[in-house]
Design a protein around this motif. Sequence first.
Motif, short mmCIF file in Angstrom:
data_model
loop_
_atom_site.label_atom_id
_atom_site.label_comp_id
_atom_site.label_asym_id
_atom_site.label_seq_id
_atom_site.Cartn_x
_atom_site.Cartn_y
_atom_site.Cartn_z
N PRO A 10 0.84 -1.20 0.00
CA PRO A 10 0.00 0.00 0.00
C PRO A 10 0.88 1.25 0.00
N ASN A 40 -3.82 -5.07 10.43
CA ASN A 40 -4.76 -4.47 9.48
C ASN A 40 -6.20 -4.88 9.78
N ASN A 116 -2.10 -0.75 6.91
CA ASN A 116 -3.13 0.16 6.41
C ASN A 116 -3.09 1.52 7.07
#
Length: 320
Positions: A10, A40, A116
């Motif tokens: 990410p 996450n 995340n």
Amino acid sequence: MKHEAIAALPNSGVNRLSGKGLAEASTITEHEAAQVERANASGATPVVFVHGLWLLSSSWDRWVTLFEDAGYVGVTLGWPDDPETVAAAREHPEVFAGKGIVQIADYEEAIIRRLNHKPVIIGHSFGGLLTMILAGRGLAAASVAISPAPFRGVLPLPISALRAASVALRNPANWNRAVPLTYEQFRYSFANAVGEDEAKELYLGYSVPGAGEPLFQAASANFNPWSEAKVNSTNPERGPMLIISADSDHTVPWAIANASYKKQKRNKGVTEIVKMPGRGHALTIDAGWREVAEKALEFVKRFTTTTITARTARSGGGLR
């Protein structure tokens, strides 16, 4: 030890990884991958713990429990090829050899970029230096560097620090070797502020061989303009930073920690330093670890939020 390839990161910063770093940051352990997945799924703010030389990521286990009790989720990062246990590390010391600062930092950055949410990063000793490097890359919501190893521009060289580092530096061949500590060396470098019985317990329970290369890189940093022991202390994306020093630390004495603070306080973000009285370099693992952890937690809480209960975090579940 099983590994898996790093795939789609990410907000990937792979373009920051170059050459050797990119190639050797291509796999992480199953344990690290599982921790990222758990973090996450939880929805909580991750707290990434970074170990230093002569310790493993398991040295943070009690810290993880404390932070998860406060509503965070812990992720303990190793260095490339770290064994999973102290026993395995002592049986195969060669796996630590040949690991440089940039390679380790790139490896850990690649794992952090799988999270995340931007994490808090906490590190000790060379893990403290790595914490500063990673925060300087804009990867930390907040960071705590505990007795951090020096970087380029940090000038003090106290005699005790030279003695602690000399276990590797006295032989140039140690650049490419793993260097273990004898009990006497560990007693001086880590456990000088605790009693004999506790020192022996810490040595048997935690001490593993360490890579020689980072010690040489840090020792030569002020003479080498291309040194890997380099920190971007002025990046406006660095985030709030706390430096914790131990007033009886032989390995990273106050003079080094305070010089690091003076470099870091040029940053526009919050930069603070605190000195723990009567503590040595083993302050993160000795009987007084909780006092240090609570000082770090107090700082982290000022700049982050928690979203789940500790019970949910440790069970591996997310928000219900």
